[in-house]
Design a protein around this motif. Structure first.
Motif, mmCIF file in Angstrom:
data_model
loop_
_atom_site.group_PDB
_atom_site.id
_atom_site.type_symbol
_atom_site.label_atom_id
_atom_site.label_comp_id
_atom_site.label_asym_id
_atom_site.label_seq_id
_atom_site.Cartn_x
_atom_site.Cartn_y
_atom_site.Cartn_z
ATOM 1 N N GLU A 129 36.738 23.034 46.612
ATOM 2 C CA GLU A 129 36.626 22.212 47.818
ATOM 3 C C GLU A 129 36.584 23.078 49.073
ATOM 4 N N GLU A 130 37.487 24.064 49.138
ATOM 5 C CA GLU A 130 37.530 24.919 50.325
ATOM 6 C C GLU A 130 36.308 25.830 50.393
ATOM 7 N N ALA A 131 35.863 26.345 49.236
ATOM 8 C CA ALA A 131 34.664 27.187 49.224
ATOM 9 C C ALA A 131 33.451 26.410 49.727
ATOM 10 N N SER A 132 33.302 25.190 49.250
ATOM 11 C CA SER A 132 32.176 24.358 49.667
ATOM 12 C C SER A 132 32.238 24.056 51.159
ATOM 13 N N SER A 133 33.447 23.829 51.674
ATOM 14 C CA SER A 133 33.589 23.543 53.104
ATOM 15 C C SER A 133 33.250 24.761 53.952
ATOM 16 N N ASN A 134 33.280 25.944 53.334
ATOM 17 C CA ASN A 134 32.877 27.175 54.012
ATOM 18 C C ASN A 134 31.446 27.580 53.642
ATOM 19 N N HIS A 135 30.704 26.616 53.104
ATOM 20 C CA HIS A 135 29.273 26.794 52.802
ATOM 21 C C HIS A 135 29.019 27.878 51.752
ATOM 22 N N LYS A 136 29.927 27.979 50.788
ATOM 23 C CA LYS A 136 29.756 28.898 49.669
ATOM 24 C C LYS A 136 29.488 28.102 48.396
ATOM 25 N N THR A 137 28.570 28.583 47.582
ATOM 26 C CA THR A 137 28.343 27.963 46.282
ATOM 27 C C THR A 137 29.457 28.381 45.326
ATOM 28 N N VAL A 138 29.655 27.575 44.291
ATOM 29 C CA VAL A 138 30.734 27.816 43.330
ATOM 30 C C VAL A 138 30.169 27.854 41.925
ATOM 31 N N ARG A 139 30.549 28.866 41.186
ATOM 32 C CA ARG A 139 30.153 29.019 39.779
ATOM 33 C C ARG A 139 31.401 28.968 38.922
ATOM 34 N N GLY A 140 31.301 28.333 37.755
ATOM 35 C CA GLY A 140 32.456 28.211 36.887
ATOM 36 C C GLY A 140 32.270 28.911 35.557
ATOM 37 N N TYR A 141 33.192 29.807 35.238
ATOM 38 C CA TYR A 141 33.213 30.441 33.919
ATOM 39 C C TYR A 141 34.097 29.631 32.981
ATOM 40 N N ILE A 142 33.575 29.304 31.816
ATOM 41 C CA ILE A 142 34.399 28.697 30.772
ATOM 42 C C ILE A 142 34.483 29.691 29.615
ATOM 43 N N SER A 143 35.662 30.221 29.382
ATOM 44 C CA SER A 143 35.863 31.236 28.346
ATOM 45 C C SER A 143 36.171 30.595 26.993
ATOM 46 N N THR A 144 36.072 31.386 25.960
ATOM 47 C CA THR A 144 36.423 31.036 24.573
ATOM 48 C C THR A 144 35.732 29.762 24.086
ATOM 49 N N VAL A 145 34.504 29.536 24.540
ATOM 50 C CA VAL A 145 33.767 28.337 24.127
ATOM 51 C C VAL A 145 33.441 28.373 22.634
ATOM 52 N N PHE A 146 33.166 29.546 22.108
ATOM 53 C CA PHE A 146 32.730 29.663 20.716
ATOM 54 C C PHE A 146 33.844 30.116 19.770
ATOM 55 N N GLY A 147 35.005 30.365 20.338
ATOM 56 C CA GLY A 147 36.124 30.761 19.497
ATOM 57 C C GLY A 147 37.209 31.418 20.325
ATOM 58 N N CYS A 148 38.450 31.221 19.895
ATOM 59 C CA CYS A 148 39.617 31.749 20.608
ATOM 60 C C CYS A 148 40.356 32.728 19.690
ATOM 61 N N PRO A 149 40.836 33.863 20.228
ATOM 62 C CA PRO A 149 41.565 34.817 19.374
ATOM 63 C C PRO A 149 42.902 34.288 18.886
ATOM 64 N N TYR A 150 43.385 33.211 19.494
ATOM 65 C CA TYR A 150 44.693 32.658 19.134
ATOM 66 C C TYR A 150 44.585 31.343 18.364
ATOM 67 N N GLU A 151 43.562 30.539 18.692
ATOM 68 C CA GLU A 151 43.465 29.199 18.118
ATOM 69 C C GLU A 151 42.282 29.021 17.163
ATOM 70 N N GLY A 152 41.422 30.021 17.068
ATOM 71 C CA GLY A 152 40.255 29.888 16.203
ATOM 72 C C GLY A 152 39.122 29.139 16.884
ATOM 73 N N GLU A 153 38.385 28.328 16.118
ATOM 74 C CA GLU A 153 37.210 27.639 16.657
ATOM 75 C C GLU A 153 37.616 26.622 17.730
ATOM 76 N N THR A 154 36.794 26.553 18.763
ATOM 77 C CA THR A 154 37.075 25.678 19.907
ATOM 78 C C THR A 154 36.368 24.342 19.738
#
Length: 297
Positions: A129-154
């Motif tokens: 919200e604050e980034a957008s209000s400062n006219h910055k675009t926002v990118r989101g990283y989603i990690s461990t989509v294909f597998g987690c070292p602790y939980e296995g398959e996601t």
């Protein structure tokens, strides 16, 4: 095969590539390296992270890097931002795009940011919200989509839910991460197909690590479904501090070579990228074997 005619490569080496290295790269070398990458024709470079230096000392000079580089008008200079304090520091040096991050598995998220997924989403919402209000675009990283070292398959449902919530918060692009390099082409096809049933392909980028040598094959699988944006790191730099045994990102020069041979446009000069890889190899011992192979072929 139904590959897109042009692919956008997002260079993440200066951030994701260096964050797990034991050797600290000098500030001047980082600046020179990023300038070389800019001169190579990248439209997007993730230059650092505004995480507290205690957690990632390798990137403690983020503000100095942002101030020191030469900015090309056609290049987006992005940085990872964990919270509002990090955002304040990023805004002070006029970062073009703010990158937020979350894991698709609860345990990895706790290890990575010491927060639950629910708590992390609250932080991201405020940052976005604050980034957008400062006219910055926002990118989101989603990690461990294909597998987690602790939980296995996601769970795919978990991934879809996170994607939906992030886009609703104003995140404009999602980087779908194989954080520990466990994905295979069929799994990539399955996950990407599920994502494309709900979200436009231009909202998605793929982020593959090459722990088991499958990253290029995974790129082809995603490309065949129309995905045309990929993260990579010069020299195959990288790893995950909270995933034991995970090795580097897909090497940018390997991705470029494949795409160039296939006739897929990137607008990036592979010779200059190779020079940038050779340059940073002087400061990062783990790149030596990769560079010897590269320069001898």
């Amino acid at each position: 095969m139904n590959f897109p005619p042009k692919v956008t490569i997002k260079e993440v080496g200066p951030r994701d590539g260096l964050q797990n290295e034991h050797e600290l790269v000098p500030l001047d070398a980082k600046i020179d390296w990023i300038n070389m990458l800019s001169d190579s024709g990248f439209s997007y470079i993730e230059i650092s992270s505004f995480v507290h230096p205690k957690w990632i000392p390798q990137l403690k000079d983020a503000k100095e890097v942002a101030k020191g580089i030469k900015r090309h008008p056609d290049t987006t200079y992005a940085a990872l931002v964990p919270n509002q304090r990090g955002l304040e520091r990023a805004l002070e040096v006029n970062i073009d795009e703010v990158c937020v991050f979350i894991s698709a598995s609860e345990t990895h998220n706790l290890k990575n940011v010491n927060k639950s997924i629910a708590s992390t989403m609250q932080v991201i919402e405020k940052v976005a919200e604050e980034a957008s209000s400062n006219h910055k675009t926002v990118r989101g990283y989603i990690s461990t989509v294909f597998g987690c070292p602790y939980e296995g398959e996601t769970s795919i449902d978990q991934v879809l839910s996170l994607c939906e919530k992030l886009l609703e918060m104003g995140v404009e692009e999602l980087s779908i991460g194989d954080t520990i390099g466990v994905a295979d082409p069929l799994q990539v096809e399955k996950v990407t197909t599920a994502l494309l049933n709900y979200f436009p392909k231009d909202k998605l980028a793929m982020h593959f690590h090459n722990t088991r040598g499958t990253a290029l094959a995974n790129v082809l699988s995603a490309m065949n479904l129309g995905i045309a944006k990929f993260d990579s790191a010069v020299g195959g730099l990288g790893g995950c501090p909270y995933a034991k045994g995970a090795t580097g990102n897909l090497a940018t020069e390997d991705l470029l070579y494949m795409l160039q041979r296939m006739g897929v446009k990137t607008e990036i000069n592979i010779e200059k990228v190779n020079e940038a890889a050779s340059f940073i190899a002087r400061y990062v011992p783990t790149l030596s074997s990769h560079q010897i192979k590269l320069l001898n072929n």
